[in-house]
Design a protein around this motif. Structure first.
Motif, PDB file in Angstrom:
ATOM      1  N   VAL A   1       7.850-166.521   0.357  1.00  0.00           N
ATOM      2  CA  VAL A   1       9.226-166.585   0.371  1.00  0.00           C
ATOM      3  C   VAL A   1       9.218-167.397   1.516  1.00  0.00           C
ATOM      4  O   VAL A   1       8.547-167.401   2.356  1.00  0.00           O
TER       5      VAL A   1
ATOM      6  N   TRP B   1      15.608-163.781   0.660  1.00  0.00           N
ATOM      7  CA  TRP B   1      15.022-163.120  -0.549  1.00  0.00           C
ATOM      8  C   TRP B   1      15.474-163.177  -1.740  1.00  0.00           C
ATOM      9  O   TRP B   1      16.716-162.751  -2.247  1.00  0.00           O
TER      10      TRP B   1
ATOM     11  N   THR C   1       9.854-169.868  -3.576  1.00  0.00           N
ATOM     12  CA  THR C   1      10.712-170.427  -2.533  1.00  0.00           C
ATOM     13  C   THR C   1      11.529-171.918  -3.347  1.00  0.00           C
ATOM     14  O   THR C   1      12.423-172.345  -2.746  1.00  0.00           O
TER      15      THR C   1
ATOM     16  N   THR D   1       7.060-170.546   5.700  1.00  0.00           N
ATOM     17  CA  THR D   1       6.771-169.476   4.638  1.00  0.00           C
ATOM     18  C   THR D   1       6.056-168.434   5.016  1.00  0.00           C
ATOM     19  O   THR D   1       5.478-168.594   5.944  1.00  0.00           O
TER      20      THR D   1
ATOM     21  N   ARG E   1      10.173-167.685   5.342  1.00  0.00           N
ATOM     22  CA  ARG E   1       9.926-166.866   6.434  1.00  0.00           C
ATOM     23  C   ARG E   1      11.234-166.619   7.370  1.00  0.00           C
ATOM     24  O   ARG E   1      11.923-167.723   7.623  1.00  0.00           O
TER      25      ARG E   1
ATOM     26  N   ALA F   1      11.718-162.023   5.396  1.00  0.00           N
ATOM     27  CA  ALA F   1      12.305-163.285   4.754  1.00  0.00           C
ATOM     28  C   ALA F   1      13.613-163.905   5.396  1.00  0.00           C
ATOM     29  O   ALA F   1      14.343-163.067   5.597  1.00  0.00           O
TER      30      ALA F   1
END
Length: 320
Positions: free
Chosen positions: A97, A77, A181, A112, A99, A74
């Motif tokens: 989340v 996070w 997100t 993501t 990337r 992530a």
């Protein structure tokens, strides 16, 4: 030719060798069987898409062994991810989340990553044995019924090099997917973990503002109009109790609180408990297909929130 092996020490060692060599392995999770490959080897991910005949815009979920491995994927996070992981991982919850910027995409083009820690001993042992994050959609042809046994996998994907047979999947339905997100968690796919349990941790959970059209990238699998479908034509009906004059090759799928008195060639009566119903849903659809029925008439499930994931699967399975 597919080899089916027990998930003993030798079976896991061989599976890990295949995965590290850039190929694919089918393995059990608590939800459904997954078709796993190294998530960040492009050719391995491409093999998943080829075998499943999966459209490129449909992303994959990455399975990891622990929260630390998930955090490493992530860019951001969120605190909600820690709270949900502490409560529900290992388990049937997938979190979307942002990337990590140094990592390539996994299938669909977006920024993501969808990630989860499975709650199945074989899956966790395999993840630790191979040392890889595994992209692992359901181990079946795209749009067809998800597999809950090794035999389902073998029949749907006969070219998979190795299947680890861990017996029937306990939950029998895919993980719940939540997008983290934005400022408010958003449900992308209802699944084995219920909304009530999620709200106990996150409070408000939003729903997608609009439907995602097929052919466009999306952050989660399971959002296609048609999915989880048997070979037979499947039709939702409001009531099966008075069905009559059915064709001789018709099947009926109902639950205990919806009495049926008709003469279907094949009848499947599942539990009236939503979790137990979900656990046997795909297996029941497989049994009806195996019986050779041409049409499956499915009693519409109750409209309560506890049945949300079942209604989602059936609405997609019966889409035309």
């Amino acid at each position: 030719m597919t080899v089916v092996r027990r998930p003993d020490e030798e079976g896991l060692r061989r599976a890990a060798e295949i995965l590290r060599a850039g190929s694919v392995v089918a393995f059990p999770t608590e939800t459904v069987y997954g078709l796993g490959a190294d998530a960040f080897t492009e050719s391995a991910v491409a093999e998943i898409y080829r075998l499943k005949q999966r459209p490129s815009w449909n992303p994959l979920i990455v399975h990891v062994a622990d929260v630390a491995a998930a955090r490493a994927l992530a860019d951001v996070w969120p605190a909600a991810a820690d709270e949900l992981a502490a409560r529900f991982w290992p388990g049937p919850l997938t979190m979307v989340v942002r990337r990590a910027r140094h990592l390539p995409g996994i299938g669909a083009a977006n920024d993501t990553v969808a990630v989860r820690v499975p709650a199945h001993d074989v899956a966790l042992r395999l993840l630790r044995e191979c040392g890889l994050p595994l992209a692992a959609p359901s181990a079946n042809r795209s749009e067809s019924i998800s597999p809950t046994t090794a035999e389902h996998v073998r029949r749907s994907l006969p070219d998979v090099p190795l299947i680890l047979d861990g017996g029937p999947c306990a939950w029998g339905i895919e993980s719940t997917v939540v997008d983290l997100t934005g400022p408010v968690p958003v449900l992308l796919r209802p699944g084995a973990l219920g909304l009530r349990e999620l709200r106990d941790v996150t409070g408000t959970i939003g729903l997608p503002s609009s439907a995602t059209a097929d052919g466009t990238a999306r952050p989660s699998p399971g959002m296609s109009r048609r999915h989880y479908a048997p070979r037979a034509r499947a039709v939702l009906v409001p009531d099966v109790s008075d069905l009559s004059d059915l064709p001789p090759d018709a099947g009926v799928l109902t639950h205990e609180k919806a009495p049926y008195q008709g003469g279907a060639a094949k009848l499947e009566i599942l539990s009236a408990d939503p979790r137990e119903y979900a656990a046997d849903l795909y297996a029941a659809l497989h049994r009806l297909d195996d019986a050779g029925v041409s049409t499956i008439l499915i009693q519409s499930p109750p409209g309560s929130e506890e049945w949300l994931a079942v209604r989602d699967r059936l609405s997609r399975a019966t889409a035309v």
